[in-house]
Design a protein around this motif. Structure first.
Motif, PDB file in Angstrom:
ATOM      1  N   GLU A 119       2.629 -18.857  26.438  1.00 24.72           N
ATOM      2  CA  GLU A 119       2.788 -18.894  27.324  1.00 24.72           C
ATOM      3  C   GLU A 119       2.102 -17.659  28.107  1.00 24.72           C
ATOM      4  OE1 GLU A 119       3.825 -21.627  31.608  1.00 24.72           O
ATOM      5  OE2 GLU A 119       5.084 -21.900  29.747  1.00 24.72           O
ATOM      6  N   TYR A 120       1.862 -16.992  28.469  1.00 25.32           N
ATOM      7  CA  TYR A 120       1.680 -15.715  28.973  1.00 25.32           C
ATOM      8  C   TYR A 120       1.587 -15.470  30.705  1.00 25.32           C
ATOM      9  CZ  TYR A 120      -0.067 -14.621  23.688  1.00 25.32           C
ATOM     10  OH  TYR A 120       0.445 -14.101  22.674  1.00 25.32           O
ATOM     11  N   ARG A 121       1.932 -14.369  31.118  1.00 24.78           N
ATOM     12  CA  ARG A 121       1.717 -13.677  32.314  1.00 24.78           C
ATOM     13  C   ARG A 121       1.551 -12.195  32.308  1.00 24.78           C
ATOM     14  NH1 ARG A 121       7.093 -13.569  36.554  1.00 24.78           N
ATOM     15  NH2 ARG A 121       5.345 -11.554  36.831  1.00 24.78           N
ATOM     16  N   THR A 122       0.447 -11.923  33.329  1.00 23.36           N
ATOM     17  CA  THR A 122       1.102 -10.615  33.211  1.00 23.36           C
ATOM     18  C   THR A 122       2.107  -9.583  34.262  1.00 23.36           C
ATOM     19  OG1 THR A 122      -0.142 -10.610  35.675  1.00 23.36           O
ATOM     20  CG2 THR A 122      -1.855 -10.439  34.130  1.00 23.36           C
ATOM     21  N   ILE A 123       2.968  -8.713  33.896  1.00 17.14           N
ATOM     22  CA  ILE A 123       3.912  -8.787  34.507  1.00 17.14           C
ATOM     23  C   ILE A 123       4.530  -7.241  34.366  1.00 17.14           C
ATOM     24  CG2 ILE A 123       5.768  -8.402  31.650  1.00 17.14           C
ATOM     25  CD1 ILE A 123       7.839  -9.403  33.594  1.00 17.14           C
ATOM     26  N   ARG A 124       4.779  -6.584  36.060  1.00 17.81           N
ATOM     27  CA  ARG A 124       5.465  -5.326  35.988  1.00 17.81           C
ATOM     28  C   ARG A 124       6.541  -5.073  35.379  1.00 17.81           C
ATOM     29  NH1 ARG A 124       3.031  -6.746  41.052  1.00 17.81           N
ATOM     30  NH2 ARG A 124       4.873  -5.993  41.716  1.00 17.81           N
ATOM     31  N   GLY A 125       6.952  -3.354  35.086  1.00 19.52           N
ATOM     32  CA  GLY A 125       7.621  -3.132  34.839  1.00 19.52           C
ATOM     33  C   GLY A 125       9.542  -3.784  35.451  1.00 19.52           C
ATOM     34  N   SER A 126       9.142  -3.674  36.944  1.00 22.51           N
ATOM     35  CA  SER A 126      10.227  -3.739  37.747  1.00 22.51           C
ATOM     36  C   SER A 126      10.334  -5.798  37.522  1.00 22.51           C
ATOM     37  CB  SER A 126       9.154  -3.443  39.114  1.00 22.51           C
ATOM     38  OG  SER A 126       8.285  -4.091  39.847  1.00 22.51           O
ATOM     39  N   GLU A 127       8.958  -6.075  37.914  1.00 22.96           N
ATOM     40  CA  GLU A 127       9.617  -7.760  37.552  1.00 22.96           C
ATOM     41  C   GLU A 127      10.308  -8.361  36.634  1.00 22.96           C
ATOM     42  OE1 GLU A 127       5.524  -9.474  39.646  1.00 22.96           O
ATOM     43  OE2 GLU A 127       4.618  -8.927  37.766  1.00 22.96           O
ATOM     44  N   ALA A 128      10.148  -7.284  35.258  1.00 21.19           N
ATOM     45  CA  ALA A 128      10.717  -7.814  33.987  1.00 21.19           C
ATOM     46  C   ALA A 128      12.241  -7.480  33.929  1.00 21.19           C
ATOM     47  CB  ALA A 128      10.195  -7.269  32.805  1.00 21.19           C
ATOM     48  N   THR A 129      11.840  -6.207  34.712  1.00 18.45           N
ATOM     49  CA  THR A 129      13.305  -6.286  34.790  1.00 18.45           C
ATOM     50  C   THR A 129      14.394  -7.381  35.783  1.00 18.45           C
ATOM     51  OG1 THR A 129      12.613  -3.782  34.369  1.00 18.45           O
ATOM     52  CG2 THR A 129      15.368  -4.157  35.443  1.00 18.45           C
ATOM     53  N   ALA A 130      14.084  -7.633  36.854  1.00 13.96           N
ATOM     54  CA  ALA A 130      14.097  -8.595  37.895  1.00 13.96           C
ATOM     55  C   ALA A 130      14.642  -9.315  36.950  1.00 13.96           C
ATOM     56  CB  ALA A 130      13.652  -8.911  38.767  1.00 13.96           C
ATOM     57  N   LEU A 131      13.620 -10.600  35.507  1.00 16.08           N
ATOM     58  CA  LEU A 131      13.725 -11.469  35.318  1.00 16.08           C
ATOM     59  C   LEU A 131      14.853 -11.373  34.370  1.00 16.08           C
ATOM     60  CD1 LEU A 131      10.090 -12.559  34.996  1.00 16.08           C
ATOM     61  CD2 LEU A 131      11.898 -13.775  36.612  1.00 16.08           C
ATOM     62  N   GLY A 132      14.651  -9.518  33.876  1.00 17.23           N
ATOM     63  CA  GLY A 132      16.054  -9.844  32.599  1.00 17.23           C
ATOM     64  C   GLY A 132      17.320 -10.144  33.333  1.00 17.23           C
TER      65      GLY A 132
END
Length: 623
Positions: free
Chosen positions: A234-247
């Protein structure tokens, strides 16, 4: 001049216009459509450095670039083969980077004498011979938008704000991409204002219809891409700021603890605070402090109370946090500092990217106050990098600095969504304190883990865990304030040893590509990973003999790094700074000093793969 249309493995598309033209919104929606179509992608958001540059001037041009295709895409590309220019200034700024034969779509209504003069054109480039190297397709975008919205109760100014949606509809037709991700978003976003919703849908559909029915086959055709299937998932587009928040959200689950994210607004780090606030994760609270020092001290207070304190900033803010970061080191509390690096000293170039905070992160504090430093390599990788950095902080009871930069924070990748159950839990030293017997001697609170040198995480409010911590030097056995010279030496040695012990838990460094028989090693760190990977791959396809290694952990180094690097006579270190990793290697691993070659770029932009290829070939010849 008309050039032939070819089927390609990838395209590089660039949108450019004034900051008020909605360029970034347009680019993000175009990115989502590409993601839904199953293509790999990588984006670049190029913001103007001046916040309020005069409209129509070259200083205020905003751009969004995306490379996408069926194969693995690691960079936003060097030379666009399709560009949309909303005004003459956007065309002038971006002409030097276009691929010969590129399709250039312009809003011909904007090419009036006033705008041409502001952009510095002596004549209209749509009418002279200056664009013969490109396929130029003028469209009356402004007029088309106004005609479409003529039936809606909108002012001319309000209607013109929809030019980007008209172009989006047209570009989705050009690349045969789905409209539903955009139209579904419009319906949800403007659900409370039906008239605005209908207007935006109308203008998107009008742009798409223009592509379908306009007689332009002699210039424009559907641009197709050779499709290659993605790996299952399962894929999505993600920005670094979004990936950091999810991390950070993932860390709260893996460590089973609350997180307090404390920040003060600063470009480009503020995006992480925005993402976390909008997520409303019950275990990740956000706090906007009155200044950088307060945000760091609040995060330290959270860690003192048994939560995990996280703070963020960019280079200028990290300088302000230096003293409070020393407090966290002295009091031996876990803390994560996320530094989204930007260009230049002082205010510098706030919207441009750089890697110039490495030495500041490793050494930039008073006293001998070492901290581990971790670096993310891409927008999607920010998720894993946050987990890695947090695991170190909680395992060793120490602050950790995670290095981002403006490029990866704002740019987007295609991200395979992981299963949180596949991750090992993050252990903390709260359990070590809980295991202390009810009548344990006071000194037991400062008994250290033999593997990590970490003390138990004893939170306040529990009588048997009473202890003293602070910024003054403390006795290594009791935690009481101590001015004893011998004790200060012991404590200093302990703090240094604690960071050295971090390396005991790091994975060995390996080659990303190439072999140990290669004539040259290219050593990368941070967001340069993708550009360097592409350049090394190209050189090897052309008959070169090049290997690449990439550092996630830049302080301390993995134990095997020196052994790995000694396998190569020449080591090229490309960086977006004046040579900070190269300096660190020469300092920490002096036996390798003579083998290091530098390639440095400090212009606020990501590397060009072509420039890297030239640097690699030059190093092969000189080596």
């Amino acid at each position: 001049m008309l050039h032939s249309v070819k089927t390609r493995d990838y395209h590089v598309v660039r949108f450019a216009g004034d900051s008020g033209d909605g360029i970034q919104v347009q680019g993000l929606h175009f990115t989502n459509a590409i993601g839904f179509s199953g293509h790999h992608l990588s984006t670049l958001q190029d913001f103007p450095a001046e916040i309020r540059a005069p409209v129509g001037t070259t200083y205020g041009i905003s751009a969004f670039q995306i490379q996408f295709g069926g194969d693995r895409i690691r960079t936003p590309g060097d030379t666009p083969d399709v560009m949309v220019a909303f005004n003459p200034a956007a065309l002038k700024v971006n002409l030097p980077i276009l691929e010969p034969g590129a399709l250039v779509i312009v809003d011909e209504d904007a090419f009036n004498p006033r705008n041409l003069k502001k952009a510095g054109f002596e004549s209209n480039p749509l009418e002279d011979d200056s664009l013969t190297n490109f396929d130029v397709y003028p469209i009356d975008i402004t007029n088309q938008t106004l005609q479409t919205l003529g039936l809606f109760e909108l002012s001319r100014r309000e209607a013109l704000r929809s030019r980007n949606y008209w172009v989006l509809g047209f570009m989705l037709w050009v690349f045969d991409l789905p409209r539903y991700p955009l139209t579904d978003w419009i319906k949800k976003r403007f659900e409370a204002t039906p008239e605005v919703c209908r207007a935006n849908l109308a203008v998107v559909n009008a742009g798409h219809a223009f592509g379908e029915i306009a007689e332009h086959a002699h210039v424009l055709q559907h641009k197709t891409i050779l499709q290659k299937p993605l790996e299952p998932g399962e894929y999505r587009t993600i920005r670094g700021s979004e990936a950091t928040a999810l991390g950070l959200s993932a860390v709260s689950q893996l460590a089973d603890m609350d997180i307090l994210y404390c920040s003060y607004p600063i470009t480009p780090a503020s995006a992480i605070l925005h993402e976390l606030a909008s997520m409303r994760d019950p275990r990740v609270a956000t706090f906007q402090a009155e200044d950088e020092i307060a945000s760091c001290c609040a995060a330290i207070g959270a860690s003192y109370s048994g939560a995990f304190g996280v703070s963020s900033s960019s280079g200028p803010g990290l300088a302000l946090k230096a003293e409070s970061l020393g407090l966290a080191i002295a009091s031996e509390l876990p803390l994560l500092i996320i530094n989204t690096q930007r260009a230049g000293p002082s205010t510098g170039l706030p919207t441009k990217t750089e890697q110039a905070d490495l030495l500041q992160s490793v050494y930039g504090r008073n006293g001998d106050t070492p901290v581990p430093v971790v670096a993310a390599k891409s927008s999607a990788d920010c998720f894993q990098a946050v987990i890695d950095a947090s695991r170190i902080a909680l395992r060793h009871m120490t602050p950790v600095i995670l290095l981002h930069d403006g490029y990866m924070s704002n740019s987007a990748d295609l991200w395979a969504i992981p299963d949180i159950d596949d991750y090992e839990p993050i252990e903390t030293h709260l359990t070590a304190a809980d295991r202390l017997p009810d009548h344990a001697p006071h000194d037991a609170i400062f008994e250290r883990d033999p593997d990590t040198c970490a003390r138990p995480w004893a939170i306040p409010g529990r009588h048997r865990l009473m202890h003293r911590v602070g910024g003054l030097e403390s006795d290594i056995r009791t935690g009481h304030i101590s001015y004893d010279p011998e004790n200060h030496q012991i404590m200093t040695d302990m703090r240094l040893e604690k960071i050295r012990r971090v390396a005991d838990f790091l994975p060995d460094e390996t080659l990303v590509q190439g072999s140990f028989e290669s004539a040259l090693l290219v050593l990368s760190w941070g967001s340069t990973y993708g550009h360097i990977y592409e350049a090394v791959e190209t050189c090897n396809k052309d008959g070169g003999s090049v290997a690449q290694a990439h550092l996630r952990f830049v302080h301390p180094f993995a134990h095997n790094l020196e052994v790995l690097l000694k396998r190569f006579d020449t080591i090229l270190v490309p960086e977006h700074n004046a040579g900070q990793l190269a300096t660190l290697i020469r300092s920490e691993l002096p036996a390798l000093a003579s083998r290091i070659r530098q390639f440095n770029q400090i212009n606020g932009l990501p590397f060009s793969a072509l420039d890297l290829i030239d640097a690699i070939r030059g190093a092969l010849v000189d080596g």
